[in-house]
Each structure stands twice: as C-alpha cells, then as structure tokens.
Design an enzyme around this catalytic site. Structure first.
Site, mmCIF file in Angstrom:
data_model
loop_
_atom_site.group_PDB
_atom_site.id
_atom_site.type_symbol
_atom_site.label_atom_id
_atom_site.label_comp_id
_atom_site.label_asym_id
_atom_site.label_seq_id
_atom_site.Cartn_x
_atom_site.Cartn_y
_atom_site.Cartn_z
ATOM 1 N N LYS A 188 45.107 43.321 41.037
ATOM 2 C CA LYS A 188 44.758 41.985 41.537
ATOM 3 C C LYS A 188 45.196 40.912 40.546
ATOM 4 C CE LYS A 188 40.963 43.770 44.330
ATOM 5 N NZ LYS A 188 39.543 44.152 44.389
ATOM 6 N N GLN A 234 33.912 43.146 41.331
ATOM 7 C CA GLN A 234 34.462 44.405 41.850
ATOM 8 C C GLN A 234 33.343 45.383 42.209
ATOM 9 O OE1 GLN A 234 37.834 45.093 42.426
ATOM 10 N NE2 GLN A 234 37.080 46.980 43.350
ATOM 11 N N ASP A 267 36.044 37.372 48.425
ATOM 12 C CA ASP A 267 35.917 38.672 49.087
ATOM 13 C C ASP A 267 35.350 38.512 50.500
ATOM 14 O OD1 ASP A 267 36.867 40.969 47.876
ATOM 15 O OD2 ASP A 267 35.095 41.264 46.614
#
Ligand code: NAD
Length: 289
Positions: free
Chosen positions: A54, A98, A121
C-alpha cells in the site's frame, strides 16, 4: 466457450494512472499532496506485506504515505490516542488501521474512532450506513474494485441476477449494497445458506468472498455468467510448496463462464488501486468542506 479473463492488473494500472493525475491536480490546487497513514499493530507477516504494498502504491501515485508500526502488545488506549492524533492532523486525509488487530484490541471500537471523512477503508458505521442508504460514501476498496470489473465486463447490470457468497462487513455486505445500487437483483449467500449451488446456477453475476478454496464448481455456474473471485487461500501442494488459489475452481469454471477473474492478478490489485482512489476522494472532500 471459454471465459474472458478480467485482467485486474491492467485495470488497476489504469486506475492508478488516473488517480496519479488527480493527485497532481490536487497538489497544484492545494499546495500539498493527499496523505494516507497506515497503522500496523503486531508482526503478522501477511499484514506487513499488504502494508508495504500500500505504501509503495501511494508513493508511485504521488500520495504521501505515512506508516506507524506498533508492537503487538500495544494498549488499546494508545492505539485510540494515535487515531485521535491522526484525525486531528490536517495533512492526513486517509487513515487505515490494518486488520486483523491483536485479540486484546476491540476492532469495532478502533474503526468507530476513525473520523468517517478519513475512513478510506470504508469500514466506519457511518460510511456503511451512507452506502446502505444510497448516500455518497467512502466505500470499502475490495467490493469497489469488484464492481468496476463487473461493469467493465457486462456494462449495465440493472435487472441482472447477482449472488454474493459471503456476508462480511469488509466484502460481502458492501458488495451486495453496491450491486443493489446498480439495480441488480441481489442474493447474499453465507455459511447457513441451503442449496448454494442452486442459487449460483441462477446468477448472471457471482462474487465469491468466502475463504474456502475452490468452493464454486463448474456446474454451479450458468453458461456466460460473470464470476468474480475475491478469495485468497494458500493451499499446500503434495511437493511441499504452497499455491495461492481463489474460492472458485478456476479450471472447472473457465470453460463455462463468460468472464472470470484470475487469482492472483484479479481482485487483489484492484483493491489497492481503489484505496488510492479513496484517499484522493477523501482529500478532495475534506478540501471542499
Ligand atoms: P470472512 O471470513 O469475514 O467472511 C467469509 C464469509 O463466507 C462469511 O460471511 C461466511 O458466512 C461465508 N462462508 C463461509 N463458509 C461458507 C460456505 N461453505 N458457503 C457459503 N458461505 C460461506 O472473510 P472476508 O474477509 O469477507 O474474506 C473472504 C475471502 O476474500 C478470504 O479468502 C479473504 O482472504 C479474501 N479477501 C481478499 C481480498 C482481496 O483484496 N483480494 C480482500 C479481502 C478479502
């Protein structure tokens, strides 16, 4: 008949190039590039690989990538304090914690602590609710990428029968909401579904987001259907090596489907490209508000 392979890598490269243009325009207009900060707690090797990928993709698109690596025994209060600091930092447009988090940390609490405007997200209940009610939202990256590939394959999907296998908050539920928004007729199947094969046989679109290797068999698929394989399962081979396979039995489904995504090289690359797109979207929305 053999299915057309949907090339997620190529589609993702095109989206990343589009985002890079948008990022340059944003930087020219606002005197700073959009910023994404990723927080990794613990040392799960798969998570470390995702976080690294990422960050690299961000930098290639001109997005400023920040990273916090915290030890596995980080207290929940300390993680929440970091999230609060990132919420308050004007240079941070996107915050990604994460998953999965260590067991002593309540993931729902951490997700809920992220400013919904920075929730790239798309997991915050505010964004999930906005998507479900048809409002503009930051949408989870994996289903966003799947929808782009479905639309590229089929064009207008209004009235099509879609079966989403899996009901997670990360993939299955937002996928179903996106397909519904496009006026598909949506069935959400899950571990308690009776006659999963029968549901799949009706479908013009199958999205498999299960985590069961090779679950979807050839005779479950209506000829010509569009099959999107979200699954990423590492299986052991007889020679001791491992291989990444999806939730779809690719070899069986390939001769029947109209379109199919490979694993790897399908949904995975699109997920990261959509994260970059969400970061740019968050930066633009914040700058406009
Ligand atoms: P999850 O474990 O949260 O959810 C799995 C879902 O599948 C559940 O809703 C469960 O009810 C359903 N299920 C389980 N067994 C079933 C069965 N036999 N029949 C029907 N339904 C069944 O998983 P998730 O986070 O949604 O991820 C699903 C898969 O997608 C995993 O393999 C994961 O690694 C992969 N994934 C890939 C990406 C990507 O970028 N490619 C992103 C997220 C997840």
């Amino acid at each position: 008949m053999t299915a057309i392979l949907i090339d997620g890598k190529a589609r993702a490269a095109a989206l990343r190039a589009e985002v890079a243009i948008g990022v340059a325009a944003f930087a020219a207009a606002h005197g700073r590039a959009p910023g994404l900060t990723v927080v990794l707690v613990g040392d799960d090797p798969a998570s470390a690989v995702y976080v690294g990928a990422k960050g690299k993709a961000c930098r290639e698109a001109g997005i400023i990538a920040g990273e916090y690596k915290l030890p596995a025994d980080t207290a929940q209060a300390d993680l929440l304090a970091l999230v609060a600091a990132l919420n308050a930092d004007p240079a941070v447009d996107g915050i990604l914690v994460q998953m999965p988090l260590p067991r002593h940390i309540d993931s729902d609490r951490v997700i809920a602590a992220i400013d919904p405007a920075k929730d790239v997200d798309g997991f915050h209940p505010v964004n999930a609710g906005r998507l479900a009610t048809g409002l503009d939202a930051l949408v989870p990256c994996t289903p966003s990428g799947c929808l782009m590939m479905i639309r590229e394959a089929l064009g207008d999907i209004s009235g099509k029968e879609a079966v989403v296998i899996g009901r997670s908050n990360i993939v299955g539920k937002p996928m179903a909401a996106l397909l519904l928004r496009e006026s598909a007729t949506v069935t959400i199947a899950h571990s308690r579904t009776a006659d999963l094969a029968g549901h799949c046989r009706r479908a013009d679109i199958i999205v498999a987001a299960v985590g069961v290797p090779l679950l979807v068999k050839g005779d479950w698929v209506k000829p010509g259907a569009c099959v999107i394989d979200v699954g990423m399962n590492r299986i052991a081979l007889p020679d001791g090596k491992t291989r990444l396979v999806g939730d779809v039995d690719f070899a069986e489904v390939l001769p029947r489907a109209g379109w199919i995504t490979p694993v790897p090289g399908g949904v995975g690359p699109m997920t990261i490209a959509c994260l970059l797109a969400n970061t740019l979207k968050a930066a633009m929305s914040r700058a406009a508000s």
